[in-house]
Design a protein around this motif. Structure first.
Motif, short mmCIF file in Angstrom:
data_model
loop_
_atom_site.label_atom_id
_atom_site.label_comp_id
_atom_site.label_asym_id
_atom_site.label_seq_id
_atom_site.Cartn_x
_atom_site.Cartn_y
_atom_site.Cartn_z
N ILE A 243 0.83 -1.21 0.00
CA ILE A 243 0.00 0.00 0.00
C ILE A 243 0.86 1.25 0.00
CG2 ILE A 243 -1.74 1.28 1.30
CD1 ILE A 243 -2.78 -1.41 2.31
N ILE A 244 1.88 1.29 0.87
CA ILE A 244 2.79 2.44 0.90
C ILE A 244 3.57 2.53 -0.41
CG2 ILE A 244 4.84 3.40 2.00
CD1 ILE A 244 2.43 3.88 3.66
N GLY A 245 3.98 1.36 -0.94
CA GLY A 245 4.70 1.36 -2.21
C GLY A 245 3.84 1.87 -3.34
N ASN A 246 2.58 1.47 -3.35
CA ASN A 246 1.63 1.98 -4.35
C ASN A 246 1.52 3.49 -4.28
OD1 ASN A 246 -1.63 2.75 -4.32
ND2 ASN A 246 -0.93 1.74 -6.19
N GLU A 247 1.39 4.02 -3.06
CA GLU A 247 1.27 5.47 -2.88
C GLU A 247 2.55 6.20 -3.27
OE1 GLU A 247 0.06 9.32 -1.67
OE2 GLU A 247 -1.04 7.51 -2.22
N THR A 248 3.71 5.66 -2.87
CA THR A 248 4.98 6.33 -3.15
C THR A 248 5.25 6.40 -4.65
OG1 THR A 248 5.89 5.53 -1.04
CG2 THR A 248 7.46 6.30 -2.70
N CYS B 287 4.93 10.71 5.33
CA CYS B 287 6.38 10.79 5.12
C CYS B 287 6.74 10.32 3.71
CB CYS B 287 7.10 9.95 6.17
SG CYS B 287 8.90 9.99 6.05
N THR B 288 6.21 9.17 3.31
CA THR B 288 6.50 8.65 1.98
C THR B 288 5.88 9.52 0.90
OG1 THR B 288 4.58 7.16 2.12
CG2 THR B 288 6.72 6.28 2.77
N TYR B 289 4.73 10.10 1.21
CA TYR B 289 4.07 11.03 0.28
C TYR B 289 4.99 12.21 -0.02
CZ TYR B 289 0.78 14.80 -0.99
OH TYR B 289 0.14 15.86 -1.58
N THR B 290 5.58 12.76 1.03
CA THR B 290 6.47 13.91 0.86
C THR B 290 7.76 13.50 0.18
OG1 THR B 290 5.54 14.83 2.90
CG2 THR B 290 7.56 15.83 2.08
N PHE B 291 8.27 12.30 0.52
CA PHE B 291 9.49 11.81 -0.14
C PHE B 291 9.27 11.71 -1.65
CE2 PHE B 291 11.75 8.11 -1.89
CZ PHE B 291 13.06 8.52 -1.70
N MET C 164 9.43 15.12 -3.13
CA MET C 164 10.80 15.63 -3.17
C MET C 164 11.54 15.13 -4.41
SD MET C 164 12.19 15.41 0.76
CE MET C 164 13.84 15.22 0.12
N ILE C 165 11.49 13.83 -4.63
CA ILE C 165 12.17 13.25 -5.79
C ILE C 165 11.57 13.78 -7.09
CG2 ILE C 165 12.79 11.11 -6.96
CD1 ILE C 165 14.19 11.54 -4.28
N SER C 166 10.24 13.91 -7.09
CA SER C 166 9.56 14.36 -8.30
C SER C 166 9.96 15.78 -8.68
CB SER C 166 8.04 14.28 -8.11
OG SER C 166 7.63 12.95 -7.93
N THR C 167 9.99 16.67 -7.68
CA THR C 167 10.26 18.08 -7.96
C THR C 167 11.75 18.38 -8.14
OG1 THR C 167 10.23 18.50 -5.57
CG2 THR C 167 8.19 18.90 -6.78
N THR C 168 12.59 17.38 -8.01
CA THR C 168 14.02 17.60 -8.24
C THR C 168 14.51 16.77 -9.42
OG1 THR C 168 14.47 15.93 -6.51
CG2 THR C 168 14.56 18.25 -5.86
N ALA D 16 13.24 27.04 -8.11
CA ALA D 16 12.08 26.22 -7.77
C ALA D 16 12.43 25.07 -6.83
CB ALA D 16 11.46 25.66 -9.05
N SER D 17 13.72 24.71 -6.75
CA SER D 17 14.13 23.59 -5.90
C SER D 17 14.29 24.00 -4.44
CB SER D 17 15.44 22.98 -6.41
OG SER D 17 15.27 22.43 -7.70
N ILE D 18 14.18 25.28 -4.14
CA ILE D 18 14.40 25.75 -2.77
C ILE D 18 13.35 25.18 -1.82
CG2 ILE D 18 13.01 27.85 -2.88
CD1 ILE D 18 16.53 27.61 -1.35
N ILE D 19 12.13 24.89 -2.34
CA ILE D 19 11.07 24.39 -1.47
C ILE D 19 11.33 22.96 -1.01
CG2 ILE D 19 9.32 25.91 -2.46
CD1 ILE D 19 8.31 23.54 -4.08
N VAL D 20 12.36 22.32 -1.57
CA VAL D 20 12.71 20.97 -1.13
C VAL D 20 13.06 20.95 0.35
CG1 VAL D 20 14.44 19.14 -1.37
CG2 VAL D 20 13.41 20.14 -3.40
N PHE D 21 13.56 22.07 0.88
CA PHE D 21 13.94 22.11 2.29
C PHE D 21 12.73 21.93 3.20
CE2 PHE D 21 17.58 24.35 0.35
CZ PHE D 21 18.61 23.62 0.92
#
Length: 583
Positions: free
Chosen positions: A28-33, A188-192, A195-199, A374-379
Motif C-alpha cells: 500500500i505504501i509502495g503503491n502510494e509512493t 512521510c513517503t508522500y512527501t518523499f 521531493m524526488i519528483s520536484t528535483t 524552484a528547488s528551494i522548497i525541497v527544504f
C-alpha cells in the motif's frame, strides 16, 4: 504496529477478516509512493510542458493548469462517494491506479511522437515564441491524458489512506498504534515522493528529454499498479454499505419535517433505536450536541416499519444511530474550515519563497553552482521527511509515558501546535524578507530574471521559514488526515480521505483571492504595491505579517471549536459539564 495476523472477535464467523497490519503495508505504501513519484513529477512541471512543447501562451497554460488543479482537488469527493456507496475502496483504487497509468502513457506519447504535438517554436528578435499552435486532435489527446489523471486522483486520493488503515484491527491496542504509525509514515513517503519528483524528474524533463522525463513517471506508475495488485491476497477488503452521505441528508430532512414536535425528556431511551445487523459502523452513544437533529428519530403514529425493524420511510424517520453519525459529520466541519486558512502559509512558500529565491544569491561554494529557484522548497519537504520518523519513534513514545494517551497527545492538540507553527512560519518569513530586501537595496549581486536586482543575501537564509513550513505540515496536515479518518463514521472513511484535499483546494483558492485583493488595494498612486513584480519594490514582508494575523485569528477560532468538540464514541457523561473534550 501489528506483527502478526489478528482476527476480529465477533459472533459472525463467516466474514471474520484477517488483519495483517505491517505485512500489507509495503504494497500500500509502495503503491502510494510510486504513484506520487509518477504523477507529481509530471504535474509539477506541466506548465513548462504546455508552454514549450505545445506552444501555449502563458495565460492559456495557466488557465489549463488552474482548471486541472482545481478539478484534481475537487473530484476526490466524487470518488469517495462512489467508493463508499458502490465499488468499495479496493476496486476504486484498482480502477484509479490503472487510469493514472493510462494518463501517463498518453502524455508520454504526446511528447515522444512528433505528430502528436506542434513543431518546436522559434523565437523572434524580442524573444517571443513564434510557432504553430496545437491542432484540435493534438489538444484532444492531451486533455484525454489529463482526464485519465483526474480520474486516477479522484480514486486514489480519498481511498489510499483509508484502505491502508483498514488493514489494522481497530479493536486491539496494537492495531490502534499501527493506525497511528501508518498515518505518520504515509505522509512521510508522500512527501518523499514529492521531493524526488520536484528535483530529479523535473530536471530530466527540463534539461535532458521530455520523452524520457515523462516515460520515467509512467514506469513508476506501472510499478505502483503492480505493487498494489501483488498484495491483493493480503488485504482486508471492506464492502460498501450504501450511500453514507444520503443517510446524513435523510437525517437533516427528517429533522426539518419534525421540528414542531416536542423534544423528548429522555432521548437516549425514547428515540428510535435501530442498528442494521451487518453494519460496519461502531455503535455510537447518545450525545446532547445538535439536539435539534434528535427529532429525526422521534417515532409518531404515522411512521411505519419493515419486517426487520427498520423504518419504512427513512426520509421521515431515522434511527438515533443515523442521527449520531450525522452529528459526527457536522462536528468535523468547523475544524475542517480552520484548516483552509491554516494551509495558506504553506501555499505561500510554494510560490513567493521561490520568487524570493530568484532575487537572492543562490550560489553555493566557489565553483559557481547555483541552486534552481524552484528547488528551494525541497527544504520544507526534507524537514517534514526527517521530522515524522523522529516524532513517531521518539516523541510519541516519550509523551505516551507522560500523558498515557495512545498518540502521546490528542489529535486536536497536535493540530493546534501545527497552527502555531504556521503563524511562526509567516513571522519568520517576514523577518527574512525584510533582510533580503534591505540588502538588495544597499548592495546587489546582479539582475534577476524578473528584472529586479539580486540581493546579496544567500538564498539559504530561506531555510528557516521553509523548515517551519515543513514542521507545520508534519503536525497539522498529518493530524488532519488522522482526525478525519477517526471521526467520520466507518462507512464514510473514503469521504473523510477527500476532506483534506477539499481543504487544500480551498487554501489555494483563498490564497489567490488574498493575492488579488492585496495587489489591487496596495497598487495605489504611491507605487507601494506590496506584491509588485520586483520584490525589491514590493512589501512582501507586510503581506506575510498580514497572513500571520489571519492565522492568529484562525487559531482563536480553532480553540473555540476544539473546546466544544466531542470525539466520536464519547457520551455526555464522559464530558465535563457537557462542554467538550480536552483540546
Amino acid at each position: 504496529m501489528e506483527g502478526k495476523d489478528e482476527r476480529r472477535t465477533d459472533n459472525n464467523k463467516e466474514d471474520v477478516p484477517k488483519y495483517r497490519g505491517v505485512k500489507a503495508m509495503p504494497f500500500i505504501i509502495g503503491n502510494e509512493t510510486f504513484e506520487k513519484l509518477g504523477t507529481m513529477g509530471t504535474v509539477s512541471n506541466l506548465i513548462v510542458y504546455l508552454t514549450t512543447v505545445f506552444n501555449m501562451k502563458s495565460i492559456t497554460a495557466t488557465t489549463v493548469i488552474n482548471v486541472f488543479t482545481g478539478t484534481v482537488n475537487a473530484v476526490p469527493l466524487i470518488g469517495a462517494f462512489v467508493s463508499d456507496t458502490y465499488l468499495g475502496r479496493y476496486k476504486t483504487l484498482a480502477f484509479a491506479s490503472i487510469c493514472s497509468f493510462m494518463g501517463m502513457i498518453v502524455l508520454t506519447l504526446t511528447a515522444g511522437i512528433s505528430k502528436l504535438h506542434p513543431p518546436r517554436c522559434t523565437k523572434n528578435e524580442i524573444g517571443r515564441c513564434v510557432g504553430v499552435g496545437a491542432t484540435g486532435g493534438q489538444l484532444a489527446l492531451l486533455f484525454c491524458g489529463l482526464g485519465f489523471l483526474v480520474l486516477g486522483a479522484g480514486g486514489i486520493r480519498p481511498c489510499n489512506l483509508a484502505f491502508g488503515a483498514d488493514q489494522f484491527n481497530p479493536n486491539t491496542e496494537s492495531g490502534k498504534r499501527g493506525i497511528n504509525s501508518f498515518f505518520n509514515w504515509y505522509y512521510c513517503t508522500y512527501t518523499f515522493g514529492m521531493m524526488i519528483s520536484t528535483t530529479f524528474i523535473v530536471y530530466v524533463q527540463s534539461n535532458v528529454n521530455w520523452t524520457l522525463g515523462l516515460a520515467i513517471p509512467a514506469g513508476l506508475m506501472f510499478m505502483s499498479c503492480a505493487l498494489f495488485f501483488f498484495g491483493t491476497k493480503l488485504y482486508v477488503i471492506v464492502k460498501p454499505e450504501g450511500s453514507a452521505i444520503l443517510s446524513v441528508v435523510q437525517v437533516l430532512v427528517a429533522a426539518a419535517k419534525k421540528q414542531k414536535l416536542r423534544q423528548p425528556s429522555y432521548p437516549a431511551l425514547s428515540l428510535f433505536n435501530y442498528m442494521p445487523a451487518n453494519s460496519i459502523n461502531s455503535k455510537l452513544p447518545y450525545t446532547n450536541q445538535f439536539r435539534w437533529l434528535d427529532k429525526a428519530a422521534i417515532v409518531t403514529d404515522e411512521d411505519q416499519f419493515n419486517s426487520d425493524g427498520s423504518a419504512a420511510n427513512p426520509w421521515k424517520l431515522c434511527s438515533i444511530q443515523q442521527v449520531e453519525e450525522a452529528k459526527c459529520v457536522l462536528r468535523v466541519i468547523p475544524i475542517w474550515a480552520t484548516g483552509i486558512i491554516y494551509y495558506v502559509p504553506v501555499v505561500q512558500q510554494n510560490t513567493y519563497a521561490v520568487l524570493q529565491s530568484l532575487q537572492a544569491d543562490r550560489r553555493i561554494g566557489n565553483n559557481g553552482f547555483e541552486i534552481p529557484a524552484a528547488s528551494i522548497i525541497v527544504f520544507a519537504m526534507l524537514t517534514l521527511t526527517i521530522f515524522i520518523p523522529i516524532y513517531d519513534r521518539i516523541i510519541v513514545p516519550s509523551l505516551r509515558k507522560i500523558t498515557g494517551k495512545e498518540g502521546g497527545i490528542t489529535i486536536l492538540q497536535r493540530m493546534g501546535i501545527g497552527l502555531i507553527f504556521s503563524i511562526l512560519t509567516m513571522i519568520v518569513s517576514g523577518l527574512i524578507e525584510e533582510r533580503r530586501r534591505r540588502l538588495a537595496i544597499t548592495g546587489s549581486t546582479g539582475i534577476s530574471p524578473k528584472g529586479g536586482v539580486i540581493s546579496s543575501m544567500s538564498a539559504l537564509w530561506l531555510i528557516p521559514q521553509l523548515a517551519l513550513a515543513g514542521l507545520t505540515e508534519a503536525l497539522n496536515s498529518v493530524g488532519q488526515t488522522e482526525f478525519y479518518y477517526k471521526q467520520f463514521p466507518e462507512n464514510m472513511r473514503s469521504i473523510a480521505g477527500s476532506f483534506f484535499y477539499l481543504g487544500l483546494a480551498g487554501s489555494f483558492y483563498l490564497s489567490s483571492i488574498l493575492v488579488s485583493i492585496v495587489h489591487h488595494v496596495t497598487a495605489g498612486s504611491d507605487g507601494r504595491n506590496w506584491l509588485a513584480e520586483d520584490l525589491n519594490k514590493a512589501r512582501l514582508d507586510l503581506f506575510y505579517y498580514m497572513i500571520a494575523v489571519l492565522g492568529a485569528l484562525n487559531f482563536g477560532c480553532f480553540l473555540v471549536f476544539a473546546k466544544f468538540y466531542r470525539y466520536k464514541g464519547k457520551n455526555a457523561s464522559e464530558v465535563v459539564d457537557g462542554c467538550g473534550e480536552e483540546v
